[in-house]
Design an enzyme around this catalytic site. Structure first.
Site, PDB file in Angstrom:
ATOM      1  N   GLU A  82      40.623 -40.474 -21.852  1.00 47.18           N
ATOM      2  CA  GLU A  82      41.554 -40.692 -20.892  1.00 47.18           C
ATOM      3  C   GLU A  82      41.208 -41.457 -19.577  1.00 47.18           C
ATOM      4  OE1 GLU A  82      40.463 -38.004 -21.320  1.00 47.18           O
ATOM      5  OE2 GLU A  82      40.405 -36.345 -19.684  1.00 47.18           O
ATOM      6  N   GLY A 113      38.637 -28.332 -18.343  1.00 53.46           N
ATOM      7  CA  GLY A 113      38.696 -27.497 -17.334  1.00 53.46           C
ATOM      8  C   GLY A 113      37.461 -26.898 -16.722  1.00 53.46           C
ATOM      9  N   CYS A 128      37.023 -31.734 -24.297  1.00 53.46           N
ATOM     10  CA  CYS A 128      36.164 -31.069 -23.341  1.00 53.46           C
ATOM     11  C   CYS A 128      36.510 -29.549 -23.641  1.00 53.46           C
ATOM     12  CB  CYS A 128      36.160 -31.562 -22.089  1.00 53.46           C
ATOM     13  SG  CYS A 128      34.559 -31.408 -21.467  1.00 53.46           S
ATOM     14  N   TYR A 129      36.989 -29.057 -22.517  1.00 54.51           N
ATOM     15  CA  TYR A 129      37.091 -27.592 -22.673  1.00 54.51           C
ATOM     16  C   TYR A 129      38.238 -27.351 -23.618  1.00 54.51           C
ATOM     17  CZ  TYR A 129      38.466 -22.864 -20.688  1.00 54.51           C
ATOM     18  OH  TYR A 129      38.612 -21.662 -20.769  1.00 54.51           O
ATOM     19  N   HIS A 170      35.769 -37.790 -22.452  1.00 51.70           N
ATOM     20  CA  HIS A 170      36.965 -37.899 -22.001  1.00 51.70           C
ATOM     21  C   HIS A 170      37.725 -39.254 -22.264  1.00 51.70           C
ATOM     22  CE1 HIS A 170      37.053 -34.231 -19.514  1.00 51.70           C
ATOM     23  NE2 HIS A 170      35.884 -34.648 -19.421  1.00 51.70           N
ATOM     24  N   ASP A 190      59.995 -45.757  -3.723  1.00 52.13           N
ATOM     25  CA  ASP A 190      60.630 -44.693  -4.249  1.00 52.13           C
ATOM     26  C   ASP A 190      61.925 -44.551  -3.918  1.00 52.13           C
ATOM     27  OD1 ASP A 190      58.081 -44.247  -5.078  1.00 52.13           O
ATOM     28  OD2 ASP A 190      57.483 -42.378  -3.528  1.00 52.13           O
ATOM     29  N   LYS A 223      53.989 -42.788 -10.310  1.00 49.48           N
ATOM     30  CA  LYS A 223      54.158 -43.964  -9.300  1.00 49.48           C
ATOM     31  C   LYS A 223      54.392 -45.154 -10.041  1.00 49.48           C
ATOM     32  CE  LYS A 223      54.374 -44.969  -4.994  1.00 49.48           C
ATOM     33  NZ  LYS A 223      55.143 -44.509  -3.835  1.00 49.48           N
TER      34      LYS A 223
END
Ligand code: GLN
Length: 537
Positions: free
Chosen positions: A184, A68, A95-96, A182, A239, A380
């Site tokens: 991710e 954040g 992180c944050y 990070h 979709d 998605k």
């Protein structure tokens, strides 16, 4: 159904073992949830303001505290209830999130004076539980100004960088882990392994697969719809196709699909949809041929906004007429809402069954539908995987995003039948050649996990309102150019032009000019977004 089987019914809990991502305003919160799901554990994002009791009521197998923009020691910094660290639920702070954990448990967080942004070398002192198997050095992605100076008492520091003395720490016996980097993002090559190690500590069962998603959705749709009739508009996009296929699997012949052919679709699109939902399925598919109607409507119109307005309005009228004629008894309308829409609208978990009386895709007020939203838990890429698992053809599943007003906004100036025909044929060649070169469709996996700079997000032809001189067969021509647009992107918010091989571009140019009479020149658009947009109008 066994009582504890997954149902994807938020009221009853999803039934999937869940890792909650608490979002502190991170740039990457959605990416964290997506990575966890890639490891087949269901993950949902919840706002930082979610009360502790509510977090626990979800019975998460694990909790991830996101990054954040704030500093944990600032007055108005978003906080976390410290009871979360003693709730018996494993917690990973990123992180944050790591800084919050450090601060709450007696460590020290401060501005170090040296920020780290981008690729950073991580020295692993002792791998511990989280960094197990990673070797002594790793490249990781950093983005921070503050850092943990001292880990909380009882925590082991397992890794450091030049400027982060506690770049990773843990107290595995308490189920607590923190990383400054990070894991991710794809720029942390072994990041997925770090997340996998955390998931292993949570004991979450890896049950989130396309197969189980389909089963749970089908169950949920049946429960919601009962024996009522369901209406679904098909756009030719992925979709609506996957949403319809899920509803079909659930309630078969209760579903009526409407495909409005406004004549502004790409080559083969109507046929693809008809084939996917055609003869061999139970679905009633109504194709409305409104091509003449839309052409008449666009006569003489050159302004892009005016085009969009007219097409949008007419589309709703045509859909509404079809609905009244063919499915006047429909109680439900299928919407292709995706999980990112749900997060962005701030509805979150609790608001899954919205009753919408009007304004659904602009439908008039006197049509009363409940919404069926079978994709509202999916990203998605998950929609595409579910589509594949449901047996939809790849042409449909890997379809590019396509604007509602269709080819009309790729024709500069007036839209006529003849100009549509030119563009459609050129566009088909562009896409066929890209597909042949492996640049459209499912992305090719790269060994380093990085995005392929050539792989296109969207690619198409544009027909400008100019003519130019050429020479073909010793004869002067005065024909139309087409512009090829091909971009790479993660989310369409920003885009870059695709670095397509010259030979592929050359083949496209040759085939378009040889194959589409009236076109004598091909140009390639090398504008990124910003400053350009992906579409031309
Ligand atoms: N704002 C904090 C810092 O600058 C955390 C940054 C982050 O979570 N990416 O250190």
């Amino acid at each position: 159904m066994t009582p504890n089987a997954p149902t994807l019914s938020p009221d009853a809990g999803t039934g999937f073992d869940t890792v909650l991502v608490v979002d502190f305003g991170a740039q990457y919160a959605q990416v964290i949830a997506r990575r966890v799901r890639e490891l087949h554990v269901y993950s949902e994002i919840v706002p930082a303001s979610t009360p502790f009791e509510e977090l626990l009521a979800r019975r998460p197998a694990g909790i991830i505290l996101s990054g954040g923009p704030a500093s944990v020691y600032a007055d108005d910094a978003p906080a976390i209830d410290p009871r979360v660290f003693d709730a018996g639920v494993p917690v990973l702070g990123i992180c944050y999130g790591q800084q919050l954990m450090a601060q709450a448990l007696g460590g020290e967080v401060a501005r170090t004076g040296t920020s780290e942004f981008g690729r950073t070398e991580l020295a692993i002192r002792e791998p511990g539980a989280l960094l197990d198997g990673l070797g002594a050095r790793q490249t990781v992605w950093m983005s921070h100004n503050d850092a943990v100076r001292a880990a909380p008492p009882g925590f082991r520091v397992t890794a450091a960088t030049d400027d982060s003395p506690a770049a990773a720490f843990e107290a595995p016996e308490r189920g607590l882990f923190g990383v400054q980097f990070h894991p991710e993002v794809s720029h942390t090559p072994r990041g997925l392994d770090v997340l996998a190690s955390f998931l292993a500590r949570t004991g979450a069962r890896p049950t989130w697969t396309s197969h189980s998603v389909i089963e749970a959705s089908v169950e949920r749709i049946r429960e919601q719809v009962g024996d009522a009739t369901v209406l679904c508009g098909l756009s030719g996009g992925v979709d609506s196709a996957v949403a319809a296929a899920l509803v079909e699997k659930a309630v078969g012949s209760q579903l009526t699909c409407v495909l409005v052919d406004h004549g502004l679709l790409r080559e083969g699109e109507v046929a693809d949809v008809q084939q996917a939902f055609g003869a061999h399925s139970d679905v009633r598919l109504i194709t409305v041929d409104a091509r003449e109607r839309f052409l008449a409507l666009l006569e003489g119109v050159e302004d892009p906004e005016e085009k969009r307005k007219r097409i949008g309005g007419e589309f709703i009228r045509v859909f509404e007429e079809a609905a009244r004629t063919h499915a006047s008894d429909a109680g439900f309308l299928v919407q292709g809402t995706l999980y990112p829409d749900v997060i962005e609208s701030g509805e979150g978990h609790a608001a899954a069954t919205i009753k919408s009386h009007h304004n659904v895709g602009g439908l008039p007020e006197d049509m009363d539908f409940d919404l069926v939203e079978p994709l509202r838990w999916l990203f998605k890429d998950e929609v595409r995987r579910v589509g594949e698992e449901l047996g939809l053809p790849p042409e449909l599943v890997w379809r590019q995003p396509f604007p509602g007003p269709g080819l009309a906004v790729r024709i500069i100036g007036e839209v006529t039948g003849q100009r549509l025909d030119l563009l459609r044929r050129a566009d088909a060649i562009v896409r066929a050649e890209l597909r042949r070169a492996g640049l459209e469709g499912p992305p090719r996996p790269r060994p380093d996990g990085q995005a392929d700079p050539e792989h296109v997000w969207q690619a198409f032809a544009v027909l400008p309102a100019i003519r130019s001189v050429g020479v073909q067969g010793d004869e002067r021509t005065y024909g139309h150019p087409v512009i090829v647009r091909a971009v790479t992107s993660e989310d369409a918010m920003t885009a870059d032009f695709a670095r397509i091989d010259w030979d592929v571009l050359e083949r496209i140019a040759t085939r378009v000019i040889n194959g589409v009479p009236g076109i004598n020149r091909v140009a390639y658009d090398i504008t990124s977004k910003p400053p350009g947009t992906i579409e031309w109008e």
